[in-house]
Design an enzyme around this catalytic site. Structure first.
Site, PDB file in Angstrom:
ATOM      1  N   TYR A  26      17.064 -39.665 -36.616  1.00  0.00           N
ATOM      2  CA  TYR A  26      15.603 -39.750 -36.598  1.00  0.00           C
ATOM      3  C   TYR A  26      15.100 -39.817 -35.155  1.00  0.00           C
ATOM      4  O   TYR A  26      14.304 -40.658 -34.801  1.00  0.00           O
ATOM      5  CB  TYR A  26      15.122 -40.956 -37.407  1.00  0.00           C
ATOM      6  CG  TYR A  26      13.659 -40.880 -37.805  1.00  0.00           C
ATOM      7  CD1 TYR A  26      13.255 -39.998 -38.805  1.00  0.00           C
ATOM      8  CD2 TYR A  26      12.702 -41.673 -37.181  1.00  0.00           C
ATOM      9  CE1 TYR A  26      11.923 -39.923 -39.179  1.00  0.00           C
ATOM     10  CE2 TYR A  26      11.363 -41.609 -37.551  1.00  0.00           C
ATOM     11  CZ  TYR A  26      10.978 -40.727 -38.548  1.00  0.00           C
ATOM     12  OH  TYR A  26       9.652 -40.649 -38.912  1.00  0.00           O
ATOM     13  N   ARG A  49      22.541 -44.980 -39.413  1.00  0.00           N
ATOM     14  CA  ARG A  49      23.538 -46.055 -39.411  1.00  0.00           C
ATOM     15  C   ARG A  49      22.834 -47.389 -39.649  1.00  0.00           C
ATOM     16  O   ARG A  49      21.671 -47.582 -39.259  1.00  0.00           O
ATOM     17  CB  ARG A  49      24.306 -46.087 -38.091  1.00  0.00           C
ATOM     18  CG  ARG A  49      23.436 -46.302 -36.869  1.00  0.00           C
ATOM     19  CD  ARG A  49      24.267 -46.356 -35.598  1.00  0.00           C
ATOM     20  NE  ARG A  49      23.419 -46.427 -34.428  1.00  0.00           N
ATOM     21  CZ  ARG A  49      22.849 -47.541 -33.958  1.00  0.00           C
ATOM     22  NH1 ARG A  49      23.018 -48.692 -34.609  1.00  0.00           N
ATOM     23  NH2 ARG A  49      22.091 -47.506 -32.880  1.00  0.00           N
ATOM     24  N   SER A  52      20.209 -49.396 -37.238  1.00  0.00           N
ATOM     25  CA  SER A  52      19.536 -48.470 -36.329  1.00  0.00           C
ATOM     26  C   SER A  52      18.086 -48.902 -36.114  1.00  0.00           C
ATOM     27  O   SER A  52      17.372 -49.222 -37.070  1.00  0.00           O
ATOM     28  CB  SER A  52      19.552 -47.047 -36.903  1.00  0.00           C
ATOM     29  OG  SER A  52      18.682 -46.215 -36.175  1.00  0.00           O
ATOM     30  N   SER A  54      15.745 -47.054 -35.521  1.00  0.00           N
ATOM     31  CA  SER A  54      14.879 -46.030 -36.107  1.00  0.00           C
ATOM     32  C   SER A  54      14.615 -46.268 -37.591  1.00  0.00           C
ATOM     33  O   SER A  54      13.724 -45.638 -38.172  1.00  0.00           O
ATOM     34  CB  SER A  54      15.512 -44.643 -35.929  1.00  0.00           C
ATOM     35  OG  SER A  54      15.640 -44.311 -34.564  1.00  0.00           O
ATOM     36  N   ASP A  84      24.695 -33.978 -29.843  1.00  0.00           N
ATOM     37  CA  ASP A  84      25.867 -33.112 -29.938  1.00  0.00           C
ATOM     38  C   ASP A  84      27.178 -33.893 -29.869  1.00  0.00           C
ATOM     39  O   ASP A  84      28.103 -33.643 -30.643  1.00  0.00           O
ATOM     40  CB  ASP A  84      25.857 -32.079 -28.800  1.00  0.00           C
ATOM     41  CG  ASP A  84      24.798 -31.006 -29.007  1.00  0.00           C
ATOM     42  OD1 ASP A  84      24.422 -30.750 -30.166  1.00  0.00           O
ATOM     43  OD2 ASP A  84      24.353 -30.426 -28.004  1.00  0.00           O
ATOM     44  N   HIS A 109      21.360 -26.820 -33.702  1.00  0.00           N
ATOM     45  CA  HIS A 109      22.014 -26.264 -32.512  1.00  0.00           C
ATOM     46  C   HIS A 109      23.459 -25.976 -32.914  1.00  0.00           C
ATOM     47  O   HIS A 109      24.080 -26.755 -33.624  1.00  0.00           O
ATOM     48  CB  HIS A 109      21.952 -27.274 -31.361  1.00  0.00           C
ATOM     49  CG  HIS A 109      22.587 -26.808 -30.077  1.00  0.00           C
ATOM     50  ND1 HIS A 109      22.510 -25.508 -29.630  1.00  0.00           N
ATOM     51  CD2 HIS A 109      23.298 -27.482 -29.138  1.00  0.00           C
ATOM     52  CE1 HIS A 109      23.141 -25.401 -28.468  1.00  0.00           C
ATOM     53  NE2 HIS A 109      23.635 -26.581 -28.157  1.00  0.00           N
ATOM     54  N   GLY A 135      10.715 -31.971 -30.590  1.00  0.00           N
ATOM     55  CA  GLY A 135      10.277 -32.471 -31.884  1.00  0.00           C
ATOM     56  C   GLY A 135       8.813 -32.841 -31.967  1.00  0.00           C
ATOM     57  O   GLY A 135       8.158 -32.574 -32.982  1.00  0.00           O
ATOM     58  N   GLU A 196      19.483 -23.659 -20.221  1.00  0.00           N
ATOM     59  CA  GLU A 196      19.377 -25.029 -19.702  1.00  0.00           C
ATOM     60  C   GLU A 196      20.043 -25.156 -18.336  1.00  0.00           C
ATOM     61  O   GLU A 196      19.488 -25.765 -17.412  1.00  0.00           O
ATOM     62  CB  GLU A 196      20.034 -26.000 -20.689  1.00  0.00           C
ATOM     63  CG  GLU A 196      19.309 -26.146 -22.006  1.00  0.00           C
ATOM     64  CD  GLU A 196      20.126 -26.868 -23.054  1.00  0.00           C
ATOM     65  OE1 GLU A 196      19.578 -27.199 -24.108  1.00  0.00           O
ATOM     66  OE2 GLU A 196      21.341 -27.111 -22.817  1.00  0.00           O
ATOM     67  N   GLU A 232       3.080 -28.616  -7.844  1.00  0.00           N
ATOM     68  CA  GLU A 232       2.431 -27.360  -8.189  1.00  0.00           C
ATOM     69  C   GLU A 232       3.292 -26.466  -9.081  1.00  0.00           C
ATOM     70  O   GLU A 232       2.808 -25.448  -9.592  1.00  0.00           O
ATOM     71  CB  GLU A 232       2.026 -26.618  -6.909  1.00  0.00           C
ATOM     72  CG  GLU A 232       0.951 -27.364  -6.124  1.00  0.00           C
ATOM     73  CD  GLU A 232       0.401 -26.559  -4.963  1.00  0.00           C
ATOM     74  OE1 GLU A 232       0.572 -25.326  -4.954  1.00  0.00           O
ATOM     75  OE2 GLU A 232      -0.207 -27.170  -4.071  1.00  0.00           O
TER      76      GLU A 232
END
Length: 331
Positions: A26, A49, A52, A54, A84, A109, A135, A196, A232
């Site tokens: 989450y 878990r 958590s 969250s 990941d 991903h 997200g 990236e 800038e």
């Protein structure tokens, strides 16, 4: 090579609405996936878990929260949205034991599947739905009636209907409102990592630092150097993002545009392109993935050392002082 793009008329929403969806994690993507799918009429539960932080956040958002094991057991569509480096362990311990014939295993991903850290069983569909945005933007665009474009990929089509399922899930995120782009796990993973490393994060940050150091080493005030090569940057990127490079060039002075054509190829040249090809080769042959996972197993020692160095760089101290002048920037 042209890509195929799908829209709302190409998708059957009833497919994902008829599945029991588990969102594992989450964070940035997890909260957007869970909330958008719920608001699209899907049966969603969030797997976290125990303990958590969250857990309470997701419940306060009106979502049903369970342990990862229970979510995976209940669901027939499991979307893994933990970082990941944690996915393989979470999959082996909490998801794999609960997979059933015809279930769908999903990712945003392709890293773990493409490089073999997760090896799904043959009796499930394996798909990817990857929104091309963070997200909070995925959620905001959905609530405003729009949507962030998504990549959709199928790695394993056990049921014969994995592609329609992936499209339907992307619809639930809001992706069909703007466009769902057909891709593959290989292309998404390798292009994403290259972007990236060579451009968006690695290349851009190093170019900004090099410009700042060049000016300050020549005796220019760091505050002015910060404005010229750091502050800038956003203005220029916003112009390009809005309407392209030609619009940016139209918006800047002739002096700046002339300098762009003269100086740009001196900074990004054949040597730069050779370095980019080397970066891409390490991504393609798995060297980068192995190095990254080895560092994760070593407590992120190398990553944390690099983080310390950039946090202590003069450009960051200068930027903190300069940004205190900007009342419009949220703290």
């Amino acid at each position: 090579m042209a890509v195929t793009i799908y829209h709302e008329q190409d998708v059957d929403p009833r497919i994902i609405q008829g599945r029991k969806v588990a969102i594992i994690g989450y964070g940035s993507q997890g909260h957007a996936h869970a909330l958008n799918l719920r608001d699209s009429g899907c049966d969603v539960r969030v797997g976290l878990r125990e303990g958590s932080p969250s857990w309470k956040v997701a419940e306060e958002a009106g979502l049903r929260v369970t342990t990862i094991d229970q979510a995976a057991e209940e669901a027939d569509f499991v979307m893994i949205l933990v970082p990941d480096e944690k996915q393989a362990e979470v999959y082996e311990r909490h998801i794999a034991p609960h997979l059933k014939e015809g279930d769908a295993l999903a990712f945003a991903h392709g890293f773990n599947v493409h490089y073999g850290f997760i090896k799904p069983p043959e009796f499930v569909d394996v798909v990817m739905i990857a929104p091309k945005g963070p997200g909070h933007i995925v959620r905001r665009q959905y609530t405003e009636g729009s949507g962030v474009p998504d990549l959709a990929c199928v790695e394993q089509d056990h049921t014969g209907s994995a592609w329609d399922l992936a499209l339907s899930y992307a619809w639930g995120l809001g992706g069909a409102r703007s466009g769902i782009i057909k891709s593959t796990f290989k292309d998404e993973t390798e292009e994403d990592l290259f972007g990236e490393q060579a451009v968006l994060c690695g290349g851009l940050v190093e170019m900004i630092k090099a410009g700042f150091e060049t000016l300050t080493e020549a005796g220019y005030p760091p505050e002015l150097a910060y404005f010229e090569v750091y502050h800038e940057m956003k203005m220029i990127v916003d112009l390009m993002y809005e309407s392209g490079i030609h619009f940016m060039n139209h918006s800047i002075s002739n002096t700046a545009e002339y300098g762009e054509y003269y100086a740009g190829p001196k900074v990004i040249n054949d040597e730069s392109r050779r370095a980019m090809r080397e970066i891409l080769a390490r991504i393609q042959d798995g060297s980068f993935a192995r190095d990254f996972m080895d560092d994760c197993a070593n407590g992120h020692a190398w990553l944390l050392e690099q983080r310390r160095k950039i946090n202590e760089h003069e450009i960051e101290r200068t930027g903190e002082n300069i940004r205190s002048m900007f009342s419009w920037i949220k703290k």
